[in-house]
Design a protein around this motif. Structure first.
Motif, mmCIF file in Angstrom:
data_model
loop_
_atom_site.group_PDB
_atom_site.id
_atom_site.type_symbol
_atom_site.label_atom_id
_atom_site.label_comp_id
_atom_site.label_asym_id
_atom_site.label_seq_id
_atom_site.Cartn_x
_atom_site.Cartn_y
_atom_site.Cartn_z
ATOM 1 N N ALA A 20 0.835 -1.195 0.000
ATOM 2 C CA ALA A 20 0.000 0.000 0.000
ATOM 3 C C ALA A 20 0.874 1.250 0.000
ATOM 4 O O ALA A 20 1.884 1.311 0.705
ATOM 5 C CB ALA A 20 -0.921 -0.007 1.209
ATOM 6 N N GLY A 21 0.457 2.213 -0.822
ATOM 7 C CA GLY A 21 1.230 3.434 -0.966
ATOM 8 C C GLY A 21 2.236 3.394 -2.096
ATOM 9 O O GLY A 21 2.801 4.435 -2.468
ATOM 10 N N SER A 55 -13.019 6.474 -7.795
ATOM 11 C CA SER A 55 -12.194 5.766 -6.823
ATOM 12 C C SER A 55 -10.701 5.822 -7.140
ATOM 13 O O SER A 55 -9.877 5.570 -6.257
ATOM 14 C CB SER A 55 -12.631 4.301 -6.740
ATOM 15 O OG SER A 55 -12.527 3.681 -8.012
ATOM 16 N N ARG A 114 -5.028 9.360 -8.519
ATOM 17 C CA ARG A 114 -4.003 8.364 -8.166
ATOM 18 C C ARG A 114 -3.528 7.584 -9.389
ATOM 19 O O ARG A 114 -2.349 7.233 -9.475
ATOM 20 C CB ARG A 114 -4.559 7.366 -7.136
ATOM 21 C CG ARG A 114 -4.987 7.987 -5.829
ATOM 22 C CD ARG A 114 -5.335 6.927 -4.795
ATOM 23 N NE ARG A 114 -6.454 6.085 -5.190
ATOM 24 C CZ ARG A 114 -6.390 4.765 -5.332
ATOM 25 N NH1 ARG A 114 -5.264 4.120 -5.110
ATOM 26 N NH2 ARG A 114 -7.464 4.079 -5.696
ATOM 27 N N ARG A 153 0.067 5.481 -5.301
ATOM 28 C CA ARG A 153 -0.594 5.502 -3.982
ATOM 29 C C ARG A 153 -1.677 4.424 -3.915
ATOM 30 O O ARG A 153 -2.825 4.689 -3.539
ATOM 31 C CB ARG A 153 -1.178 6.886 -3.705
ATOM 32 C CG ARG A 153 -0.143 7.997 -3.778
ATOM 33 C CD ARG A 153 -0.618 9.299 -3.146
ATOM 34 N NE ARG A 153 -1.905 9.755 -3.600
ATOM 35 C CZ ARG A 153 -2.114 10.445 -4.712
ATOM 36 N NH1 ARG A 153 -1.100 10.735 -5.497
ATOM 37 N NH2 ARG A 153 -3.329 10.837 -5.032
ATOM 38 N N VAL A 154 -1.292 3.228 -4.280
ATOM 39 C CA VAL A 154 -2.271 2.146 -4.329
ATOM 40 C C VAL A 154 -2.763 1.794 -2.934
ATOM 41 O O VAL A 154 -2.063 2.015 -1.934
ATOM 42 C CB VAL A 154 -1.704 0.896 -5.034
ATOM 43 C CG1 VAL A 154 -1.397 1.194 -6.495
ATOM 44 C CG2 VAL A 154 -0.461 0.382 -4.320
ATOM 45 N N LYS A 155 -3.968 1.244 -2.896
ATOM 46 C CA LYS A 155 -4.616 0.872 -1.651
ATOM 47 C C LYS A 155 -4.991 -0.608 -1.709
ATOM 48 O O LYS A 155 -5.155 -1.163 -2.798
ATOM 49 C CB LYS A 155 -5.886 1.705 -1.452
ATOM 50 C CG LYS A 155 -5.668 3.208 -1.490
ATOM 51 C CD LYS A 155 -7.004 3.928 -1.414
ATOM 52 C CE LYS A 155 -6.828 5.438 -1.477
ATOM 53 N NZ LYS A 155 -8.137 6.146 -1.422
ATOM 54 N N PRO A 156 -5.182 -1.251 -0.560
ATOM 55 C CA PRO A 156 -5.596 -2.662 -0.586
ATOM 56 C C PRO A 156 -6.875 -2.881 -1.388
ATOM 57 O O PRO A 156 -7.030 -3.924 -2.025
ATOM 58 C CB PRO A 156 -5.807 -2.975 0.904
ATOM 59 C CG PRO A 156 -4.856 -2.073 1.618
ATOM 60 C CD PRO A 156 -4.868 -0.791 0.810
ATOM 61 N N GLU A 157 -7.760 -1.906 -1.387
ATOM 62 C CA GLU A 157 -9.002 -2.055 -2.160
ATOM 63 C C GLU A 157 -8.787 -1.982 -3.668
ATOM 64 O O GLU A 157 -9.729 -2.207 -4.429
ATOM 65 C CB GLU A 157 -10.044 -1.021 -1.729
ATOM 66 C CG GLU A 157 -9.556 0.405 -1.686
ATOM 67 C CD GLU A 157 -9.120 0.835 -0.290
ATOM 68 O OE1 GLU A 157 -8.425 0.038 0.389
ATOM 69 O OE2 GLU A 157 -9.455 1.970 0.101
ATOM 70 N N ASP A 158 -7.589 -1.681 -4.099
ATOM 71 C CA ASP A 158 -7.266 -1.730 -5.527
ATOM 72 C C ASP A 158 -6.936 -3.155 -5.982
ATOM 73 O O ASP A 158 -6.751 -3.408 -7.174
ATOM 74 C CB ASP A 158 -6.071 -0.832 -5.846
ATOM 75 C CG ASP A 158 -6.376 0.645 -5.644
ATOM 76 O OD1 ASP A 158 -5.486 1.367 -5.152
ATOM 77 O OD2 ASP A 158 -7.498 1.061 -5.966
ATOM 78 N N VAL A 194 -2.480 -5.692 -3.626
ATOM 79 C CA VAL A 194 -1.930 -4.649 -2.776
ATOM 80 C C VAL A 194 -2.045 -5.100 -1.323
ATOM 81 O O VAL A 194 -3.138 -5.385 -0.837
ATOM 82 C CB VAL A 194 -2.666 -3.317 -2.974
ATOM 83 C CG1 VAL A 194 -2.022 -2.235 -2.111
ATOM 84 C CG2 VAL A 194 -2.654 -2.910 -4.446
ATOM 85 N N ASP A 216 -1.241 -4.546 2.909
ATOM 86 C CA ASP A 216 -1.138 -3.479 3.900
ATOM 87 C C ASP A 216 0.306 -3.231 4.295
ATOM 88 O O ASP A 216 1.104 -4.141 4.328
ATOM 89 C CB ASP A 216 -1.954 -3.842 5.144
ATOM 90 C CG ASP A 216 -3.445 -3.719 4.873
ATOM 91 O OD1 ASP A 216 -4.212 -4.534 5.390
ATOM 92 O OD2 ASP A 216 -3.804 -2.777 4.136
#
Length: 123
Positions: free
Chosen positions: A14-15, A61, A65, A83-88, A121, A123
């Motif tokens: 993430a990030g 969403s 980014r 800046r990826v997130k786990p929900e990606d 992705v 955490d």
């Protein structure tokens, strides 16, 4: 007919950042509307991420980014994911259609699809 081949998926924290590529081949591939879509394991439907034709459009969403772009020849489309997130986390698909594909990033507007590339992705 258009053939689409994706690459660039993988695992990222993430990030972090990742760049996906999609190479299109076939008649008039350089003039097709192309886009990225994704499907998470727990979801039944694919959702739009971004499309590019004469302009670019993004899902809320990912706006700010992710960046979709196209090479000069027009046959390769990229998705720069920052800046990826786990929900990606999802299977990401490249898709295309001839002509204008709308201002809404909709899977229903696309007629040709690649096989997908997995993005995970953590955490």
């Amino acid at each position: 007919q258009l053939q689409l081949v994706e690459s660039g998926g993988g695992s990222v924290q993430a990030g972090g950042s990742l760049r996906l590529s999609c190479v299109a081949s076939g008649a008039r591939s350089s003039t097709a509307c192309m886009g990225w879509f994704r499907q998470a394991p727990e979801k039944e439907r694919r959702e739009g991420v971004a499309v590019i034709y004469t302009d670019t459009y993004y899902a809320d969403s990912v706006a700010g980014r992710f960046t979709i772009s196209r090479d000069v020849a027009g046959n390769t489309v990229y998705l720069q994911m920052n800046r990826v997130k786990p929900e990606d986390t999802a299977m990401y698909y490249c898709a295309a259609t001839y002509g204008f594909c709308g201002t809404v990033v909709s899977p229903s507007a696309m007629n040709y699809w690649g096989q997908g590339t997995q993005v995970t992705v953590s955490d």
